[in-house]
Design a protein around this motif. Structure first.
Motif, short mmCIF file in Angstrom:
data_model
loop_
_atom_site.label_atom_id
_atom_site.label_comp_id
_atom_site.label_asym_id
_atom_site.label_seq_id
_atom_site.Cartn_x
_atom_site.Cartn_y
_atom_site.Cartn_z
N ARG A 119 60.01 68.70 12.81
CA ARG A 119 59.03 69.41 11.87
C ARG A 119 59.35 69.63 10.21
NH1 ARG A 119 57.76 76.80 13.49
NH2 ARG A 119 58.16 76.26 15.66
N TYR A 120 60.39 69.06 9.94
CA TYR A 120 60.66 68.59 8.57
C TYR A 120 61.44 67.02 8.01
CZ TYR A 120 59.88 73.64 8.85
OH TYR A 120 59.31 75.03 8.95
N SER A 121 61.19 66.74 9.11
CA SER A 121 61.84 64.90 9.61
C SER A 121 60.36 64.42 8.58
CB SER A 121 61.73 65.03 10.57
OG SER A 121 62.76 63.35 10.86
N SER A 122 61.16 63.44 7.89
CA SER A 122 60.63 62.60 7.20
C SER A 122 58.87 63.10 6.37
CB SER A 122 60.49 61.35 7.89
OG SER A 122 61.71 60.81 8.24
N ARG A 128 51.37 67.96 8.35
CA ARG A 128 51.21 69.08 8.85
C ARG A 128 50.16 69.84 7.24
NH1 ARG A 128 52.98 74.66 10.92
NH2 ARG A 128 51.08 76.47 9.40
N LYS A 129 50.78 69.59 6.21
CA LYS A 129 49.48 69.84 4.55
C LYS A 129 48.41 69.36 4.61
CE LYS A 129 50.80 70.85 0.11
NZ LYS A 129 49.46 70.13 -0.82
N TRP A 185 52.91 72.54 16.55
CA TRP A 185 52.96 72.75 15.07
C TRP A 185 51.90 72.93 14.55
CZ3 TRP A 185 55.30 70.39 10.55
CH2 TRP A 185 56.10 71.44 9.41
N TYR A 186 51.47 71.19 14.56
CA TYR A 186 50.25 70.79 13.97
C TYR A 186 48.82 71.65 14.42
CZ TYR A 186 53.06 66.61 12.28
OH TYR A 186 53.39 65.68 11.73
N LEU A 238 52.64 59.55 17.64
CA LEU A 238 51.30 60.24 17.84
C LEU A 238 50.56 60.33 16.81
CD1 LEU A 238 51.31 63.78 18.17
CD2 LEU A 238 51.49 63.99 16.16
N GLU A 239 49.37 59.99 18.09
CA GLU A 239 48.23 59.27 17.22
C GLU A 239 47.12 60.12 16.91
OE1 GLU A 239 46.59 55.73 19.74
OE2 GLU A 239 48.87 55.50 20.84
N ILE A 240 46.51 60.11 16.01
CA ILE A 240 45.44 61.34 15.48
C ILE A 240 44.33 60.80 15.09
CG2 ILE A 240 45.22 63.22 14.35
CD1 ILE A 240 47.94 63.71 13.61
#
Length: 328
Positions: A119-122, A128-129, A185-186, A238-240
């Motif tokens: 969750r907090y990597s790179s 997320r923000k 988380w997203y 991961l593709e968004i």
């Protein structure tokens, strides 16, 4: 004053935690717990005990590195002794066991943290923000791919590997667990999902490849693919896709970006993205683990919650269990 840890388990991931803690000034490992009195490969100098109750040294917390289905056993034992608990992912393989862990830690007033440090990597927290601030527009499609490879030697290395009883399943609950947690988380939990899982190249009782279609209350459609059969193993992707454009994240780094009116915010060069896990479970870079351990130490000292609580980590297991249950 240093936070003193006991590592429960003696396998590869225990070695990773010992290596990470060596690099943290205000922490130390004082002992190993192993049924067979084994020790992590690089830490033979540490004392080894059959159980926590046998330890005659002072310590503050444990790190649970046992096989998945035993996590609740060690966590509950530690909590009853008043010791804080940092648990390797997944938190456990059944919701009943997870709830017992959470309740025991609350009852005994100790911290329960889970190592979902991706969750907090790179670039992951940046994404997320942006999602929280609705800067990506209406997200309508997400594709998560965790196409790893593990050879027969991996599954033959321990009797519990590739079993439902102890591992809890195949790549969805093992290798892809970090990224299913990130998906949650997203985007939260899907309202419904359907899956197709199979075993193609390994002699194991669980899946080694599968795909999932997720439908969210927002209307977003997600797909999740997880595998240990795809040679030679590929970085997680991961593709968004949204009405403003698209993002592609590989191994926690934004590698492609096209969003209307926005420049790529990637923190390229971060050191917290080195271990892909795509072809081996062995971890060379411990920066992610140092990050989550430092946060856990701060949680103990300050009384705040760890970054990933037991309640939060429970959601990834719930999604995975739904994947196993809703096969067609």
């Amino acid at each position: 004053m240093k936070t003193k840890f006991v590592i429960i388990g003696s396998g590869n991931i225990a070695n990773t935690y010992c290596s990470a803690i060596e690099k943290i000034d205000d922490a130390e490992v004082i002992a190993i717990v192993s049924n067979k009195l084994n020790k992590p490969v690089d830490f033979g100098h540490l004392p080894s005990y059959h159980s926590l109750n046998d330890i005659d040294l002072e310590f503050d917390a444990v790190i649970v590195c046992t096989p998945n289905g035993y996590h609740h056993v060690s966590a509950i034992e530690a909590a009853k002794l008043g010791k804080h608990v940092l648990c390797e992912k997944p938190i456990d393989i059944s919701l009943e066991s997870i709830d017992r862990m959470i309740e025991s830690c609350k009852k005994n007033k100790v911290k329960l943290g889970v190592a979902y440090q991706r969750r907090y990597s790179s670039d992951n927290p940046i994404v997320r923000k942006l999602i929280d601030e609705n800067k990506l527009g209406k997200i309508f499609s997400v594709d998560l791919s965790v196409k790893n490879y593990r050879d027969d030697a991996y599954y033959n290395s321990a009797a519990y590997r590739g079993t439902y009883k102890i591992d809890g399943g195949g790549p969805f609950i093992q290798q892809a667990s970090h990224y299913i947690d990130l998906y949650y988380w997203y985007f939260g939990k899907p309202g419904k999902l359907v899956s197709k899982l199979a075993t193609f190249v390994h002699d194991i009782e669980v899946e080694d490849h599968g795909a999932v279609i997720c439908v969210h209350d927002s209307g977003m459609i997600g797909t999740i693919t997880a595998s240990t059969a795809t040679k030679p193993g590929f970085p997680a992707k991961l593709e968004i896709y949204s009405d403003k454009g698209y993002i592609i994240i590989e191994n926690d780094v934004i590698t492609q970006w096209k969003m209307e009116g926005m420049e790529n915010p990637s923190l390229q060069g971060s050191t917290r993205n080195m271990h892909t896990g795509s072809s081996s479970a062995f971890v060379n870079d411990t920066a992610n683990h140092e990050f989550i351990i430092n946060d856990f130490i701060e949680a103990i000292a300050s009384g705040k919650d760890p970054l990933v609580t037991g309640e939060s980590a429970r959601n990834a297991t719930e999604i995975i269990l739904d994947i196993y249950k809703n096969q067609f």
